[in-house]
Design a protein around this motif. Structure first.
Motif, PDB file in Angstrom:
ATOM      1  N   LEU A 106      -0.576   2.989  -4.782  1.00 20.23           N
ATOM      2  CA  LEU A 106      -0.247   2.814  -6.196  1.00 20.23           C
ATOM      3  C   LEU A 106       0.904   1.842  -6.418  1.00 20.23           C
ATOM      4  O   LEU A 106       1.073   1.306  -7.515  1.00 20.23           O
ATOM      5  N   HIS A 186      -9.244   7.521  -9.256  1.00 15.95           N
ATOM      6  CA  HIS A 186      -8.950   6.427  -8.338  1.00 15.95           C
ATOM      7  C   HIS A 186      -7.951   6.817  -7.249  1.00 15.95           C
ATOM      8  O   HIS A 186      -7.749   6.061  -6.304  1.00 15.95           O
ATOM      9  N   ARG A 220      -8.925   1.823  -9.906  1.00 23.49           N
ATOM     10  CA  ARG A 220      -7.840   1.849 -10.898  1.00 23.49           C
ATOM     11  C   ARG A 220      -8.006   0.724 -11.903  1.00 23.49           C
ATOM     12  O   ARG A 220      -7.861   0.924 -13.122  1.00 23.49           O
TER      13      ARG A 220
END
Length: 288
Positions: A106, A186, A220
């Motif tokens: 992320l 995701h 994402r």
């Protein structure tokens, strides 16, 4: 991996237990006794709960839990695999999963990762071209600006896609609705490496594998741009519900090239893909 039995301990985001799962299902007309709710924990501490669900009810039950993920902290996915199988480690070559792997994934800009993978796939495709004419034909499809010129005008509405098309599920009436300790779909590829898995994805001359962080980036990006949510997962097969698919030629062309770079198996020609499935509410993936 350790299997925890029929119940999981209360968590700090809502106390989700087998009894709570059963009660919510019962309140919405679905009978799931607490003893039918199974749970497991991955080797890296990611919890998975699940219960059998009829295929005819799967979409409605998935949506029920999707609408509550902000409250529960658990993300629903339809799968033929029970929780212990999802929490297993089917692809150790991809490295460990868990919270640290997710945090690292992320931290990267998803658009940069998508661009990197697309560039690798384009280089690989051009390297395999038979000659300059063949390479130029590929560029007509792999450069979104060129591809867009061959596509139909913007659609007024998305096409209704079939989430079950080409899934080899046999005649079994039941699947599993598994709840993964994740806030968004995701996140799952980083939490549970190997779901999905792309063992045949390999880019030359860069020698690049498709890694869990790459899956996180694509899912994402598509979630943020198109409202795409992970619906079905079974190793090398995946389905997405896409609420705002790209309807114009420019956006559809870009998405089609990304789709090709991410998973080219069993795809039609890119103009057909961009004018068809890319503009629909169901996206299909299979790394054959």
């Amino acid at each position: 991996m350790t299997t925890t039995g029929a119940r999981v301990p209360n968590d700090d985001r809502g106390g989700l237990t087998a009894g709570a799962v059963s009660a919510l299902m019962s309140a919405h007309g679905f009978a799931v006794p607490p003893q039918n709710v199974r749970s497991a924990v991955s080797a890296h501490g990611v919890r998975v709960m699940g219960f059998p669900v009829r295929r005819s009810d799967a979409r409605a039950v998935w949506q029920l839990w999707l609408d509550r993920r902000d409250d529960t902290g658990w993300y629903p996915v339809v799968t033929p695999r029970e929780p212990a199988a999802l929490a297993s480690d089917p692809a150790p070559r991809l490295g460990p999963g868990g919270r640290a792997t997710l945090a690292a994934a992320l931290a990267r800009d998803p658009e940069a990762v998508v661009g990197e993978v697309v560039a690798a796939a384009v280089r690989d495709t051009l390297a395999k071209a038979a000659d300059e004419e063949d390479a130029e034909e590929w560029l007509d499809e792999l450069i979104p600006e060129r591809l867009a010129g061959a596509l139909r005008a913007e659609a007024a509405l998305p096409e209704e896609g079939d989430l079950w098309e080409d899934l080899p599920l046999g005649t079994a009436p039941e699947l599993w609705l598994c709840l993964v300790e994740a806030e968004q779909g995701h996140e799952i590829p980083a939490l549970l490496p190997g779901f999905p898995d792309a063992p045949n994805w390999w880019s030359e001359p860069t020698g690049r594998l498709l890694l869990p962080a790459d899956h996180v980036a694509f899912l994402r990006s598509w979630h943020e741009r198109f409202g795409a949510d992970l619906f079905f997962l079974d190793g090398s097969r995946m389905r997405l519900v896409v609420r705002r698919p790209p309807l114009g030629p420019a956006a559809a062309a870009r998405a089609a090239v990304e789709r090709f770079a991410y998973c080219s198996d069993r795809l039609p020609d890119l103009p057909v893909l961009a004018d068809g499935e890319v503009r629909s509410t169901a996206w299909k993936f299979w790394w054959d």
